[in-house]
Design a protein around this motif. Structure first.
Motif, PDB file in Angstrom:
ATOM      1  N   HIS A 298      69.190 -37.629  36.611  1.00  0.00           N
ATOM      2  CA  HIS A 298      70.212 -37.598  35.563  1.00  0.00           C
ATOM      3  C   HIS A 298      70.465 -36.137  35.204  1.00  0.00           C
ATOM      4  N   LEU A 299      71.696 -35.679  35.437  1.00  0.00           N
ATOM      5  CA  LEU A 299      72.119 -34.333  35.060  1.00  0.00           C
ATOM      6  C   LEU A 299      73.207 -34.479  34.015  1.00  0.00           C
ATOM      7  N   GLY A 300      73.029 -33.856  32.855  1.00  0.00           N
ATOM      8  CA  GLY A 300      74.009 -34.073  31.795  1.00  0.00           C
ATOM      9  C   GLY A 300      74.030 -32.967  30.759  1.00  0.00           C
ATOM     10  N   ILE A 301      74.865 -33.172  29.755  1.00  0.00           N
ATOM     11  CA  ILE A 301      74.975 -32.264  28.616  1.00  0.00           C
ATOM     12  C   ILE A 301      74.881 -33.076  27.336  1.00  0.00           C
ATOM     13  N   LYS A 302      74.411 -32.416  26.265  1.00  0.00           N
ATOM     14  CA  LYS A 302      74.294 -33.053  24.954  1.00  0.00           C
ATOM     15  C   LYS A 302      74.825 -32.099  23.885  1.00  0.00           C
ATOM     16  N   TYR A 303      75.408 -32.692  22.863  1.00  0.00           N
ATOM     17  CA  TYR A 303      75.836 -31.906  21.705  1.00  0.00           C
ATOM     18  C   TYR A 303      75.380 -32.648  20.459  1.00  0.00           C
ATOM     19  N   HIS A 304      74.741 -31.909  19.541  1.00  0.00           N
ATOM     20  CA  HIS A 304      74.207 -32.508  18.327  1.00  0.00           C
ATOM     21  C   HIS A 304      75.123 -32.208  17.145  1.00  0.00           C
ATOM     22  N   VAL A 305      75.608 -33.255  16.499  1.00  0.00           N
ATOM     23  CA  VAL A 305      76.310 -33.144  15.218  1.00  0.00           C
ATOM     24  C   VAL A 305      75.285 -33.528  14.175  1.00  0.00           C
ATOM     25  N   GLN A 306      74.598 -32.510  13.639  1.00  0.00           N
ATOM     26  CA  GLN A 306      73.387 -32.717  12.857  1.00  0.00           C
ATOM     27  C   GLN A 306      72.395 -33.493  13.722  1.00  0.00           C
ATOM     28  N   ASP A 307      72.079 -34.761  13.386  1.00  0.00           N
ATOM     29  CA  ASP A 307      71.106 -35.502  14.189  1.00  0.00           C
ATOM     30  C   ASP A 307      71.751 -36.553  15.074  1.00  0.00           C
ATOM     31  N   PHE A 308      73.065 -36.647  15.066  1.00  0.00           N
ATOM     32  CA  PHE A 308      73.766 -37.549  15.974  1.00  0.00           C
ATOM     33  C   PHE A 308      73.999 -36.849  17.311  1.00  0.00           C
ATOM     34  N   ILE A 309      74.028 -37.619  18.391  1.00  0.00           N
ATOM     35  CA  ILE A 309      74.118 -37.078  19.743  1.00  0.00           C
ATOM     36  C   ILE A 309      75.379 -37.587  20.427  1.00  0.00           C
TER      37      ILE A 309
ATOM     38  N   PRO B 261      64.604 -36.100  36.138  1.00  0.00           N
ATOM     39  CA  PRO B 261      64.233 -36.893  37.320  1.00  0.00           C
ATOM     40  C   PRO B 261      63.419 -38.105  36.903  1.00  0.00           C
ATOM     41  N   GLY B 262      63.684 -39.256  37.546  1.00  0.00           N
ATOM     42  CA  GLY B 262      63.001 -40.474  37.148  1.00  0.00           C
ATOM     43  C   GLY B 262      62.630 -41.360  38.315  1.00  0.00           C
ATOM     44  N   TYR B 263      61.871 -42.415  37.999  1.00  0.00           N
ATOM     45  CA  TYR B 263      61.438 -43.391  38.998  1.00  0.00           C
ATOM     46  C   TYR B 263      61.528 -44.784  38.389  1.00  0.00           C
ATOM     47  N   ARG B 264      62.197 -45.707  39.092  1.00  0.00           N
ATOM     48  CA  ARG B 264      62.352 -47.074  38.606  1.00  0.00           C
ATOM     49  C   ARG B 264      61.090 -47.874  38.940  1.00  0.00           C
ATOM     50  N   VAL B 265      60.307 -48.193  37.917  1.00  0.00           N
ATOM     51  CA  VAL B 265      59.077 -48.956  38.130  1.00  0.00           C
ATOM     52  C   VAL B 265      59.379 -50.448  38.223  1.00  0.00           C
ATOM     53  N   ILE B 266      60.512 -50.878  37.655  1.00  0.00           N
ATOM     54  CA  ILE B 266      60.975 -52.254  37.795  1.00  0.00           C
ATOM     55  C   ILE B 266      62.391 -52.217  38.349  1.00  0.00           C
ATOM     56  N   ASP B 267      62.599 -52.851  39.491  1.00  0.00           N
ATOM     57  CA  ASP B 267      63.908 -52.868  40.148  1.00  0.00           C
ATOM     58  C   ASP B 267      64.012 -54.165  40.935  1.00  0.00           C
TER      59      ASP B 267
ATOM     60  N   GLY C  61      77.060 -37.136  24.323  1.00  0.00           N
ATOM     61  CA  GLY C  61      76.694 -36.584  25.624  1.00  0.00           C
ATOM     62  C   GLY C  61      77.405 -37.247  26.773  1.00  0.00           C
ATOM     63  N   MET C  62      77.283 -36.642  27.941  1.00  0.00           N
ATOM     64  CA  MET C  62      77.784 -37.213  29.185  1.00  0.00           C
ATOM     65  C   MET C  62      76.922 -36.707  30.322  1.00  0.00           C
ATOM     66  N   GLY C  63      76.939 -37.433  31.425  1.00  0.00           N
ATOM     67  CA  GLY C  63      76.138 -36.996  32.557  1.00  0.00           C
ATOM     68  C   GLY C  63      76.446 -37.796  33.796  1.00  0.00           C
ATOM     69  N   ILE C  64      75.800 -37.410  34.881  1.00  0.00           N
ATOM     70  CA  ILE C  64      75.908 -38.101  36.159  1.00  0.00           C
ATOM     71  C   ILE C  64      74.531 -38.652  36.508  1.00  0.00           C
ATOM     72  N   ARG C  65      74.484 -39.931  36.832  1.00  0.00           N
ATOM     73  CA  ARG C  65      73.257 -40.532  37.349  1.00  0.00           C
ATOM     74  C   ARG C  65      73.408 -40.660  38.865  1.00  0.00           C
ATOM     75  N   SER C  66      72.381 -40.230  39.589  1.00  0.00           N
ATOM     76  CA  SER C  66      72.492 -40.166  41.048  1.00  0.00           C
ATOM     77  C   SER C  66      71.152 -40.474  41.697  1.00  0.00           C
TER      78      SER C  66
END
Length: 394
Positions: free
Chosen positions: A354-365, A335-341, A367-372
């Motif tokens: 932001h609801l999403g998923i992440k997968y780590h290939v060693q230290d690389f990321i 959950p977030g708040y836009r301080v500059i808009d 991911g995908m998600g939905i921003r709402s």
């Protein structure tokens, strides 16, 4: 984001979910067949409330579900702490008997079932499904004008809930589940009010191994987890369709749709405390292509986008982060708040999710998600790439 990118995004997510767990497990496979009945959450949308070809409320749908999964077996710390979860892939269909204006959609998805309680005879689990739904009959001004719910034939599918599994024969269980489902195209096209269901299913699951033996897990020593800090950077992008209405277009036409691209750079500092949990927060630097978007009409009657200064597109958000971790795979809520808009024309709440998923290939990321916003209205579907740094210590 076009349909090819959406399919790629969801295919990556499904492969990440399966590959992350299958590579570190000694699985026991199973097949599930179910029938579901769903109630549609009613809203202020006139189409669902009777303004459609059938002239009746669209209140329910039904369908069938088939799944191929594997039950984890090895005694890793993650498997023991999650009470030996199951993963796999599935198919489910949906039929709306009141109308054919929504089509005959079906969904392809990956899934997670993880127990709260497990005994030799039954298990109570929570479930999560994520995938792509196809074959919707999208809104069309001539061919399907009443449909004010779904504007795309392909949509994101999310399902979560609880599952009761009861052993009735040596290899067979009776399954009952109750959950909620959501379909959305992430504002890739309009309209995008989405469809929300309350779904109950009954079915059978055949295990290729004696079910009662699945409760007799090998138990290993769970080593104490060394808490660690993590700094990560991800870059994300997505597209949404913006609808300009009658009054925005100087009363010249009913509406015009245009696509706008979003970019997002996230920097977050997190702490992983234990095998399953990360928490922290960070900063989102966003370029919102739809901010202060305006159109002008050309002499030939076409509408084109007006140039908007980049300074009016920039947004800065602060967010908190919670991740549920399963080895290299995690599900995140931010959950977030836009301080500059700098949005001046279409003012919406500064709170976002932001609801999403992440997968780590060693230290690389990956991911995908939905921003709402408002915990229900999606802004766009986002595909992410990134990198992380971590170190141990208090």
């Amino acid at each position: 984001m076009n349909h090819r990118k959406v399919r790629l995004c969801l295919a990556v997510s499904m492969l990440c979910l399966a590959g992350s767990v299958y590579s570190q497990s000694s699985p026991s496979f199973f097949l599930t067949f179910s029938r579901h009945q769903s109630a549609i959450f009613q809203s202020q949308n006139s189409f669902l409330n009777g303004d459609n070809g059938s002239e009746q409320r669209i209140s329910q749908c039904a369908g069938y579900k088939g799944e191929l999964g594997w039950q984890t077996r090895n005694a890793s710390a993650e498997n023991q702490l999650l009470h030996y979860p199951a993963f796999g892939f599935g198919y489910t269909s949906f039929r709306f008997p009141q109308t054919d204006e929504l089509g005959s959609p079906f969904a392809l998805y990956s899934f997670l079932d993880a127990p709260f309680i497990r005994t030799e005879k039954f298990a109570l689990k929570y479930m999560f499904r994520l995938g792509l739904s196809l074959n919707w009959k999208a809104e069309h001004p001539v061919l399907n004008p009443n449909n004010s719910v779904i504007g795309s034939a392909r949509n994101l599918y999310i399902n979560s809930g609880i599952l009761l599994e009861y052993n009735v024969f040596r290899n067979t269980t009776l399954n009952l589940d109750l959950g909620s489902s959501h379909f959305s195209n992430g504002h890739r096209s309009s309209p995008n009010r989405g469809v929300n269901l309350l779904t109950g299913s009954v079915g059978v699951r055949y295990h290729f191994q004696d079910y009662q033996s699945l409760a007799a897990r090998s138990i290993g020593e769970i080593l104490e987890f060394d808490d660690r800090n993590e700094l990560y950077f991800t870059f994300g992008t997505g597209v949404r369709e913006q609808t300009f209405g009658y009054f925005e277009l100087d009363k010249k036409v009913a509406f015009v749709n245009k696509n706008y691209r979003f970019y997002n750079l996230s920097v977050a500092l997190q702490r992983q405390t234990g095998y399953l949990l990360k928490w922290g927060g960070g900063i989102d630097l966003m370029s919102n292509g739809a901010a202060n978007a305006r159109l002008e009409q050309l002499p030939n009657g076409a509408w084109r986008k007006l140039e908007v200064p980049q300074s009016e597109k920039l947004q800065l958000g602060l967010f908190g982060s919670l991740e549920w971790v399963m080895k290299d795979f995690s599900i995140l809520i931010q959950p977030g708040y836009r301080v500059i808009d700098q949005e001046k024309i279409r003012k919406v709440t500064r709170f976002y999710q932001h609801l999403g998923i992440k997968y780590h290939v060693q230290d690389f990321i990956i991911g995908m998600g939905i921003r709402s916003v408002n915990f229900s209205e999606s802004e766009y579907v986002e595909l992410n790439l990134g990198y992380r740094l971590f170190w141990y210590g208090k």
